[in-house]
Design a protein around this motif. Structure first.
Motif, PDB file in Angstrom:
ATOM      1  N   ILE A 178       0.869  -1.282   0.130  1.00  0.00           N
ATOM      2  CA  ILE A 178       0.071  -0.177   0.085  1.00  0.00           C
ATOM      3  C   ILE A 178       0.984   1.225  -0.151  1.00  0.00           C
ATOM      4  O   ILE A 178       1.741   1.453   0.815  1.00  0.00           O
ATOM      5  CB  ILE A 178      -0.784  -0.087   1.182  1.00  0.00           C
ATOM      6  N   ASP A 179       0.618   2.090  -0.807  1.00  0.00           N
ATOM      7  CA  ASP A 179       1.521   3.509  -1.097  1.00  0.00           C
ATOM      8  C   ASP A 179       1.022   4.417   0.083  1.00  0.00           C
ATOM      9  O   ASP A 179       0.906   5.615  -0.194  1.00  0.00           O
ATOM     10  CB  ASP A 179       1.380   3.887  -2.256  1.00  0.00           C
ATOM     11  N   ARG A 180       0.835   4.091   1.242  1.00  0.00           N
ATOM     12  CA  ARG A 180       0.974   4.929   2.478  1.00  0.00           C
ATOM     13  C   ARG A 180       1.635   4.534   3.556  1.00  0.00           C
ATOM     14  O   ARG A 180       1.994   3.256   3.647  1.00  0.00           O
ATOM     15  CB  ARG A 180      -0.432   4.920   2.830  1.00  0.00           C
ATOM     16  N   PRO A 181       2.099   5.187   4.742  1.00  0.00           N
ATOM     17  CA  PRO A 181       2.791   4.805   5.843  1.00  0.00           C
ATOM     18  C   PRO A 181       2.142   4.066   6.620  1.00  0.00           C
ATOM     19  O   PRO A 181       0.803   4.083   6.870  1.00  0.00           O
ATOM     20  CB  PRO A 181       3.316   6.184   6.304  1.00  0.00           C
ATOM     21  N   VAL A 182       2.915   3.115   7.205  1.00  0.00           N
ATOM     22  CA  VAL A 182       2.468   1.928   8.116  1.00  0.00           C
ATOM     23  C   VAL A 182       1.673   2.550   9.174  1.00  0.00           C
ATOM     24  O   VAL A 182       0.760   1.987   9.460  1.00  0.00           O
ATOM     25  CB  VAL A 182       3.639   1.069   8.546  1.00  0.00           C
ATOM     26  N   ILE A 218      -8.569  -3.539  -0.470  1.00  0.00           N
ATOM     27  CA  ILE A 218      -7.851  -3.136   0.753  1.00  0.00           C
ATOM     28  C   ILE A 218      -6.880  -1.769   0.225  1.00  0.00           C
ATOM     29  O   ILE A 218      -6.931  -0.718   0.811  1.00  0.00           O
ATOM     30  CB  ILE A 218      -7.347  -3.793   1.830  1.00  0.00           C
ATOM     31  N   LYS A 219      -5.993  -2.149  -0.649  1.00  0.00           N
ATOM     32  CA  LYS A 219      -5.207  -0.957  -1.039  1.00  0.00           C
ATOM     33  C   LYS A 219      -5.679  -0.087  -1.570  1.00  0.00           C
ATOM     34  O   LYS A 219      -5.525   1.012  -1.242  1.00  0.00           O
ATOM     35  CB  LYS A 219      -4.029  -1.876  -2.014  1.00  0.00           C
ATOM     36  N   THR A 220      -6.813  -0.066  -2.679  1.00  0.00           N
ATOM     37  CA  THR A 220      -7.574   0.889  -3.125  1.00  0.00           C
ATOM     38  C   THR A 220      -8.066   1.650  -2.383  1.00  0.00           C
ATOM     39  O   THR A 220      -8.002   2.929  -2.357  1.00  0.00           O
ATOM     40  CB  THR A 220      -8.281   0.352  -4.217  1.00  0.00           C
ATOM     41  N   ALA A 221      -8.841   0.968  -1.390  1.00  0.00           N
ATOM     42  CA  ALA A 221      -9.828   1.776  -0.260  1.00  0.00           C
ATOM     43  C   ALA A 221      -8.856   2.703   0.646  1.00  0.00           C
ATOM     44  O   ALA A 221      -9.051   3.973   0.852  1.00  0.00           O
ATOM     45  CB  ALA A 221     -10.533   0.972   0.242  1.00  0.00           C
ATOM     46  N   ALA A 222      -7.638   1.856   1.188  1.00  0.00           N
ATOM     47  CA  ALA A 222      -6.694   2.882   2.093  1.00  0.00           C
ATOM     48  C   ALA A 222      -5.734   3.822   1.249  1.00  0.00           C
ATOM     49  O   ALA A 222      -5.996   5.110   1.964  1.00  0.00           O
ATOM     50  CB  ALA A 222      -5.627   1.718   2.333  1.00  0.00           C
ATOM     51  N   GLU A 223      -5.611   3.742   0.238  1.00  0.00           N
ATOM     52  CA  GLU A 223      -4.684   4.829  -0.570  1.00  0.00           C
ATOM     53  C   GLU A 223      -5.947   5.940  -0.871  1.00  0.00           C
ATOM     54  O   GLU A 223      -5.551   7.027  -0.754  1.00  0.00           O
ATOM     55  CB  GLU A 223      -4.430   4.315  -1.962  1.00  0.00           C
ATOM     56  N   ALA A 224      -7.381   5.560  -1.097  1.00  0.00           N
ATOM     57  CA  ALA A 224      -8.305   6.702  -1.390  1.00  0.00           C
ATOM     58  C   ALA A 224      -8.467   7.323  -0.079  1.00  0.00           C
ATOM     59  O   ALA A 224      -8.584   8.477  -0.067  1.00  0.00           O
ATOM     60  CB  ALA A 224      -9.386   6.039  -1.974  1.00  0.00           C
ATOM     61  N   ALA A 225      -8.516   6.812   1.239  1.00  0.00           N
ATOM     62  CA  ALA A 225      -8.979   7.251   2.148  1.00  0.00           C
ATOM     63  C   ALA A 225      -7.889   7.949   2.899  1.00  0.00           C
ATOM     64  O   ALA A 225      -8.255   9.131   3.867  1.00  0.00           O
ATOM     65  CB  ALA A 225      -9.462   6.438   3.058  1.00  0.00           C
ATOM     66  N   ILE A 226      -6.774   7.657   2.637  1.00  0.00           N
ATOM     67  CA  ILE A 226      -5.614   8.154   3.516  1.00  0.00           C
ATOM     68  C   ILE A 226      -4.795   9.316   2.518  1.00  0.00           C
ATOM     69  O   ILE A 226      -4.471   8.815   1.511  1.00  0.00           O
ATOM     70  CB  ILE A 226      -4.619   7.249   4.135  1.00  0.00           C
ATOM     71  N   SER A 227      -4.974  10.511   2.846  1.00  0.00           N
ATOM     72  CA  SER A 227      -4.284  11.569   1.790  1.00  0.00           C
ATOM     73  C   SER A 227      -2.956  11.270   1.842  1.00  0.00           C
ATOM     74  O   SER A 227      -2.092  11.072   2.994  1.00  0.00           O
ATOM     75  CB  SER A 227      -4.689  12.765   2.265  1.00  0.00           C
ATOM     76  N   LYS A 228      -2.300  11.435   0.637  1.00  0.00           N
ATOM     77  CA  LYS A 228      -0.793  11.592   0.405  1.00  0.00           C
ATOM     78  C   LYS A 228      -0.296  12.607   0.792  1.00  0.00           C
ATOM     79  O   LYS A 228      -1.047  13.759   0.469  1.00  0.00           O
ATOM     80  CB  LYS A 228      -0.317  11.099  -0.867  1.00  0.00           C
ATOM     81  N   PRO A 229       0.787  12.674   1.713  1.00  0.00           N
ATOM     82  CA  PRO A 229       1.182  14.016   1.869  1.00  0.00           C
ATOM     83  C   PRO A 229       1.736  15.079   0.555  1.00  0.00           C
ATOM     84  O   PRO A 229       2.141  14.473  -0.253  1.00  0.00           O
ATOM     85  CB  PRO A 229       2.505  13.680   2.878  1.00  0.00           C
TER      86      PRO A 229
END
Length: 161
Positions: free
Chosen positions: A11-15, A141-152
């Motif tokens: 997932i392209d977001r921090p742990v 899960i990857k798609t939903a998490a990346e969409a829900a969590i803003s990239k800095p």
């Protein structure tokens, strides 16, 4: 017969952010189409002993499920067990989190299914279906998490996506 299915995804977001998103538990309908609704008791932060009560639709039938958090290690591990009395339940399930370079997270998802009563006859089918869907479940899960969590934002104030 009991058995396990699992999947891994990056997932392209921090742990820390992926852990918080999944530990909340009430985000499950964003990536699991079988979850129709879900609540958390007690309200507030998820911890060992938190119980999630959901209504799910499996094989055309609605059932109620209670999932209890049994292990909670921030940014590393989340474990649960199903306490509801259904014909097929999750004996143990969990997420394992690994921090990767560049602010990404490797997530391993697993569930060990077991049958009760008539469920002993159909748990093999349920497990087969879950194993077949596991890679797609990881991608959801990857798609939903990346969409829900803003990239800095980068140094110039624009999103780094």
């Amino acid at each position: 017969m009991a058995g396990q299915f699992e999947a891994s995804v990056e997932i392209d977001r921090p742990v820390e952010e992926v852990f918080a998103y999944l530990a909340d538990g009430t985000n499950d309908p964003q990536f699991s189409p079988r979850v129709l609704r879900i609540t958390k008791e007690p309200a507030g932060e998820t911890a060992v002993g938190t119980v999630f009560t959901s209504t799910v639709k499996d094989a055309g039938m609605k059932t109620n499920r209670q999932i209890k958090i049994t292990e909670f290690v921030p940014n590393t591990k989340l474990r649960w067990t199903e306490t509801s009395k259904n014909i097929v339940t999750s004996k143990e399930g969990g997420y394992d989190f690994e921090s990767l370079e560049d602010g990404r997270t490797r997530l391993r998802i697993f569930n060990e299914l077991e049958g009760h009563g008539f469920g002993k006859l159909i748990v093999g089918f349920a497990l087969s279906q879950a194993r077949k869907d596991a890679p797609a479940f990881g991608r959801r899960i990857k798609t939903a998490a990346e969409a829900a969590i803003s990239k800095p934002a980068d140094a110039e104030g624009t999103s780094t996506e």
